[in-house]
Design a protein around this motif. Structure first.
Motif: not given
Length: 450
Positions: A180-190, A221-238
């Motif tokens: 499902p999309n949800r697992i695939r997307n969370v996998f990408a974040l992992r 893609k936008k969040v990554l291009e802005m330079g947010f760190d995937p290991t932080t809560a701010k990344f999830v917020q963005a």
């Protein structure tokens, strides 16, 4: 590179992350469950009953129990007791049960035998060991809300893969992102290195951030291009902000700020500092602008405050000017305070009054002390202000500070813990009894906000 990550074709080094921690007390031993439950009054109803039961039977702190009682309430202990008994039959330890109930309090209202037991039995039948089952469900208990066995099994397997990956730097997630999309997307974040404590809430979240496919990829893609760190809560917020808002809505928000004098670049720099500021309505944005104006700031100063402290936008729900004036500050002093600490306009009137009155009445500091160091209004009373002030008072009572006046606010409250110890505690190392007393006060044993 993004597409490779999203489709699971690129393996990134898997990182270890600490297990989730929850602010609850350890539960009592098994005998304490029955004895504590027996002492509860059967006639207690509603929220009070729920709080009492959670505190006495589960060993939770009153604060945590009160928080849970706002989400779920039960008027008799029969149902939650049956749930607890079932979990214990499956060898869930006290710490597991504490985490589960804290994060999924609704579990206590389920029918243990008809709703919960079949799911636990199903997971065990698929080969889940006792240790694995208790660990995984204590981390992500909300997957027990899933009714379909096939879906439940898929989510469980995914969480298990993540848990195992975090235990071994050599282990690679084998689950392909074709579910499902949800697992695939969370996998990408992992794959990007996002830790458990951020991943798992997204997996069971109902807000839709990881539900879609194309929109999720575009937002990521936008969040990554802005330079947010995937290991932080701010990344999830963005990610959540960009996923939930349409291009039209974002454009409208940006235009509101442009009309106030900011540039598009300013807005996105503010977004990087505080992603959730983008949710503010035009009304709240303009109200904040007006609040700063009432505090005596000119347009250029307001724009500067917006840029530096976007978290204050939309947060002002009271007339902060009147609050400061009532406490005895002059209008000029209010202007100085807000210029030095713009986000103080978001503090509640009660908080500002409590802290100011404590400093003035308990410590005899003049109001000008707050003007010179307004950051004191943002310090924790319980963790810093009161313990340190009690140390200062103890020293003053012994005549060890060279006068009847307290030291400057900045000297006592603005410095680091290490510097405070050096200035006011360790200089008395020749009197170990005094040092021990001061350390006890500093640790809060005698601290009181009165």
């Amino acid at each position: 590179m993004l597409s490779l990550i999203l489709h699971g074709r690129k393996s990134l080094e898997l990182q270890r992350w600490r297990n989730l921690r929850f602010a609850v007390n350890p539960l009592q031993d098994s005998s304490a469950f029955s004895s504590a439950s027996a002492t509860l009054q059967d006639g207690r109803k509603g929220q009070n009953f729920t709080v009492s039961y959670l505190v006495n039977s589960l060993g939770l702190t009153t604060k945590v129990a009160e928080s849970i009682s706002k989400k779920v309430s039960f008027e008799e202990k029969g149902n939650p007791r049956s749930v607890l008994n079932l979990l214990r039959r499956y060898r869930f330890r006290d710490s597991h049960i504490s985490s589960i109930i804290t994060n999924y309090p609704g579990l206590l209202t389920l029918d243990a035998e008809t709703s919960l037991a079949p799911k636990l039995k199903f997971l065990k039948s698929r080969g889940a060991s006792t240790s694995e089952l208790t660990e995984i469900l204590s981390k992500v208990p909300k997957i027990l809300r899933i009714k379909n066995d096939k879906t439940l099994g898929r989510y469980y397997d995914f969480v298990r893969e993540i848990v195992q990956a975090d235990k071994s730097s050599e282990f690679e997630v084998s689950l392909l992102p074709n579910g499902p999309n949800r697992i695939r997307n969370v996998f990408a974040l992992r794959q990007l290195g996002m830790p458990q404590e951020l991943l798992f809430p997204l997996l069971i979240s109902e807000n839709g951030t990881v539900h879609g496919k194309v929109r999720f990829q575009e937002s990521l893609k936008k969040v990554l291009e802005m330079g947010f760190d995937p290991t932080t809560a701010k990344f999830v917020q963005a990610l959540r902000m960009l996923y939930q808002m349409s291009e039209k809505t974002i454009e409208e928000k940006v235009n509101v700020y442009k009309r106030l004098g900011l540039s598009g670049e300013d807005v996105w720099e503010m977004f990087k500092k505080w992603p959730t500021f983008m949710t503010n309505s035009e009304k709240k944005i303009t109200q904040t602008f007006e609040t700063f104006s009432k505090c005596g700031l000119v347009e250029e100063e307001i724009i500067s405050a917006f840029r530096k402290f976007p978290q204050c936008i939309g947060a002002s729900e009271h007339n902060c000017v009147e609050t400061f004036l009532e406490l005895g500050f002059s209008r000029d002093e209010v202007t100085v305070i807000v210029k030095r600490l713009p986000h103080c306009i978001s503090y509640s009137a009660e908080l500002v009054k409590r802290k100011t009155e404590f400093l003035a009445k308990e410590m005899n500091w003049p109001l000008k002390a707050v003007v010179s160091y307004p950051a004191v209004l943002g310090l924790s009373m319980e963790k810093r202000v009161v313990p340190r002030c009690n140390v200062i008072k103890a020293l003053m009572s012994r005549g060890l500070l060279g006068g009847s006046e307290p030291p400057p606010v900045g000297s006592a409250l603005a410095c680091t813990d290490e510097l405070f110890l050096k200035r006011y505690v360790r200089k008395h190392d020749d009197d170990q009894e005094l040092v021990a007393e001061l350390m006890a006060i500093l640790r809060g044993r005698r601290a009181s906000t009165r």
